[in-house]
Design a protein around this motif. Sequence first.
Motif, PDB file in Angstrom:
ATOM      1  N   ALA A 368      38.614  13.818  85.435  1.00  0.00           N
ATOM      2  CA  ALA A 368      38.385  14.593  86.660  1.00  0.00           C
ATOM      3  C   ALA A 368      39.344  15.782  86.737  1.00  0.00           C
ATOM      4  O   ALA A 368      38.950  16.891  87.132  1.00  0.00           O
ATOM      5  N   ILE A 369      40.621  15.576  86.360  1.00  0.00           N
ATOM      6  CA  ILE A 369      41.594  16.689  86.376  1.00  0.00           C
ATOM      7  C   ILE A 369      41.144  17.788  85.432  1.00  0.00           C
ATOM      8  O   ILE A 369      41.269  18.997  85.735  1.00  0.00           O
ATOM      9  N   ARG A 370      40.576  17.408  84.295  1.00  0.00           N
ATOM     10  CA  ARG A 370      40.171  18.394  83.292  1.00  0.00           C
ATOM     11  C   ARG A 370      39.064  19.296  83.814  1.00  0.00           C
ATOM     12  O   ARG A 370      38.973  20.473  83.437  1.00  0.00           O
ATOM     13  N   TYR A 371      38.190  18.775  84.678  1.00  0.00           N
ATOM     14  CA  TYR A 371      37.031  19.553  85.113  1.00  0.00           C
ATOM     15  C   TYR A 371      37.127  20.055  86.552  1.00  0.00           C
ATOM     16  O   TYR A 371      36.240  20.763  87.007  1.00  0.00           O
ATOM     17  N   THR A 372      38.167  19.654  87.280  1.00  0.00           N
ATOM     18  CA  THR A 372      38.300  20.106  88.670  1.00  0.00           C
ATOM     19  C   THR A 372      38.896  21.516  88.697  1.00  0.00           C
ATOM     20  O   THR A 372      39.933  21.778  88.080  1.00  0.00           O
TER      21      THR A 372
END
Length: 471
Positions: A368-372
């Motif tokens: 999620a951090i990678r795509y947020t």
Amino acid sequence: MKRATASMSLRLVVLFGLLALVLFTAVGSYLSHSLHMQLEARDDEELAGKCRSINHLVEHAASLEDILTRRHLVLDTLSGHDQLLVRIARADGSTLMESHDPTRTAPGVDLSTIKIRSWDHIEALRMGDLRARYMASMPVTRSGEKAIVLVVRTASDRMLLLADYRADVWWAASIGTVLATLLSYFLVRSGLRPLRMMAAQTRAISANKLDTRLDLQAAPRELHEIVQSFNDMLDRLHRSFQQLSQFSADLAHDVRTPLNNLMVQTQVALGKPRSLDEYQALLSSNIEEYERLSRMMESMLFLARADNAHVVLQIQPLDVAEELNRIAEYFEGIAEEAQVRIAVAGSGVLHADATLLRRAVGNLVANAIRYTPPQGSISLEATVVAGATLIGVANPGPGIPPDQIERIFDRFYRADPSRSSASGSSGLGLAIVRTIMALHGGAASASSEPGKRTVFTLRFPEVPVSLPGKG
């Protein structure tokens, strides 16, 4: 040594032969018995008729002595019936006359020794090896003298004919059984032709032709379920083979990239003398590549062990809020660097392996951090629905196309093919999440609105199920 199993054709032919033998034998026995009963009934009618005729002659005789003078009438009654023997005796049992000479016409048959068991009824009689039937009566002459009339049938032309008939029946049953067995061989071969066709079709299937399917319409209705099951198995094998081929290609690609980086950097460094700082930078870069390879190998080893039920779970009750907060704190530094926030909500208790729970949720948070996008917010939320604990990891971002939702949990699959592995992802994170949930008897799912919000959900059952490899 394992005993060879007889072919289906041979077994069916043998069964048909046995069935034909039983049926022919049963029918032959029934016909023989039925004919025997009919012929015996006719013989008994004839025996009773002759006994009545002789009684009539006795009743019309003036006296017992008169019977001797009219002996020819008694013998005329028996004319043409050599198997019928007659004895007329006085009331005291002494013989008055007999229709035969025991020393010549019927040797071994002594009618005077027969003990009469009933009167005016036909009885069975056995004298040595001779089977006979007799009827006895006690007529009275006109002078009032009683006589004992005994009529015995020692043999029957009809019964002799029946014996020949029985022999013909057994010959017919034997020949019929042989013919039925031979015909059944050809019928069985014809009936099993669809199986041979299926065998020919299956022989044509190879690793390069896993898309071949058996023709369901050409198979008999009784084989539809088998053919459909076989085609379903081929579908599963085809999918597994495609996934394995894709897995091998992705694995080779992902391993080749860090290896190429290591080789190229090392070759460049060896091209000419370098300073100490340059060598240290090279080693630092190489360490990063080694760490990537190590993480990839560790992930692959975990998946392999899970597939072979070698992962032992330590199931225990866990406070969901405490575990989610711990994971959020672990990723706090990375989230601040990516300029995103992590919010935790929910409470409750679930039964799971703590290490694997943190790994599964951690993989989802890292993803999620990678795509947020910057200034975005990631939510970790726990809810209880229908007795199961649901942990959701939601984040805004580009989302996942609907046609790729079902494949994102496959190994080495990336929803964004243009993204290289330089981002640090090995393509195994979501595959590990799904495997961890399978070990817990739960499930992992995802939903996404492209350009808006993506939610990954982990469903933990209320009571952990007993699975292979669980401790």
